[in-house]
Design a protein around this motif. Sequence first.
Motif, mmCIF file in Angstrom:
data_model
loop_
_atom_site.group_PDB
_atom_site.id
_atom_site.type_symbol
_atom_site.label_atom_id
_atom_site.label_comp_id
_atom_site.label_asym_id
_atom_site.label_seq_id
_atom_site.Cartn_x
_atom_site.Cartn_y
_atom_site.Cartn_z
ATOM 1 N N SER A 106 0.829 -1.211 0.000
ATOM 2 C CA SER A 106 0.000 0.000 0.000
ATOM 3 C C SER A 106 0.862 1.259 0.000
ATOM 4 O O SER A 106 0.559 2.232 -0.700
ATOM 5 N N LYS B 225 2.430 1.729 -3.456
ATOM 6 C CA LYS B 225 1.433 2.215 -4.422
ATOM 7 C C LYS B 225 1.217 3.718 -4.278
ATOM 8 O O LYS B 225 1.160 4.443 -5.281
ATOM 9 N N LEU B 226 1.107 4.194 -3.054
ATOM 10 C CA LEU B 226 0.868 5.621 -2.845
ATOM 11 C C LEU B 226 2.078 6.470 -3.232
ATOM 12 O O LEU B 226 1.921 7.591 -3.711
ATOM 13 N N ASP C 191 -7.854 -1.457 7.015
ATOM 14 C CA ASP C 191 -7.199 -1.907 5.795
ATOM 15 C C ASP C 191 -5.887 -1.154 5.635
ATOM 16 O O ASP C 191 -5.720 -0.036 6.135
ATOM 17 N N THR C 192 -4.951 -1.777 4.947
ATOM 18 C CA THR C 192 -3.599 -1.216 4.854
ATOM 19 C C THR C 192 -3.556 0.077 4.045
ATOM 20 O O THR C 192 -2.685 0.919 4.279
ATOM 21 N N ASP C 193 -4.485 0.258 3.113
ATOM 22 C CA ASP C 193 -4.511 1.498 2.334
ATOM 23 C C ASP C 193 -4.793 2.697 3.227
ATOM 24 O O ASP C 193 -4.195 3.769 3.060
ATOM 25 N N THR C 194 -5.701 2.535 4.190
ATOM 26 C CA THR C 194 -6.036 3.624 5.108
ATOM 27 C C THR C 194 -4.827 4.014 5.952
ATOM 28 O O THR C 194 -4.528 5.199 6.140
ATOM 29 N N ALA D 146 -1.652 3.424 5.220
ATOM 30 C CA ALA D 146 -0.635 3.996 4.337
ATOM 31 C C ALA D 146 -0.943 5.455 4.011
ATOM 32 O O ALA D 146 -0.033 6.295 3.943
ATOM 33 N N GLN D 147 -2.208 5.778 3.822
ATOM 34 C CA GLN D 147 -2.595 7.159 3.532
ATOM 35 C C GLN D 147 -2.257 8.083 4.698
ATOM 36 O O GLN D 147 -1.841 9.229 4.501
#
Length: 251
Positions: free
Chosen positions: A16, A19-20, A222-225, A227-228
């Motif tokens: 994640s 990707k960001l 979730d890992t995206d949150t 990572a953000q």
Amino acid sequence: MNYAIVTGASRGLGESIGKLFLESNTALITISRSKNEQLEKLAAEKGLPFQHFFCDLSVGLETEKVFKEVASVVFNEDVNKVYFVQNAGLVTPIGQVGQLDTKAMEDSLHVNLLSPMIATNEMLHAATESKAELIIVNISSGAGSRPVHGWGTYCTTKAGLNMFTETVALELSKNHSKHKAIAFSPGIMDTDMQGTIRSSTKESFDDIEKFQRYKKEGMLRDTDTVAQALMGLLLGDKIESGKLYHVNNLL
């Protein structure tokens, strides 16, 4: 151009984060035992440099060799910032002290603590003569600040990583360096590591039922949150070197 280096980017939080970085037009280097094809594809779509270095972070000499190569790639005249996220980690061995496997403890010590120390040493050595600013991010854990039944090795290595981060930051400050080092505690996430924790036994890990409930009741981020939240900190340019940041304070 800016560069990001992420260890353990084959899946989970590392994926994640990678990707960001790409979505923010940052060139990416990933380091792990397997390459993430999706990150490579995204980099190609965006026309950004991408390299993967295969490395077993439980082997000290291999870690040293790989990071010498990585440093030679990222520290050049065209790079302004280098973000170095040390995300790879092992929660194993899970069990009470007195019943632990020596090889598993050794691997955890290497991946969670010694490998980040070796990598940081190589990166800072190479950054000394570079115009680029190096920002080191060590992925920590709440377990680094408190004891957890069955996590003697994990708690110890994360506590060590926190202290190493503070020491590096102190030395950088004393040297009036532009480089920075922080730690980041991501909280509980829906990752393979959580699956490993839930598959342990009550005898090995007293809090297993609580972690099983986290999954059942949808309490894992979730890992995206996560990572953000980290990316908001890094790209916001208000980083306090030496600080341990907690995800709950950034969301």
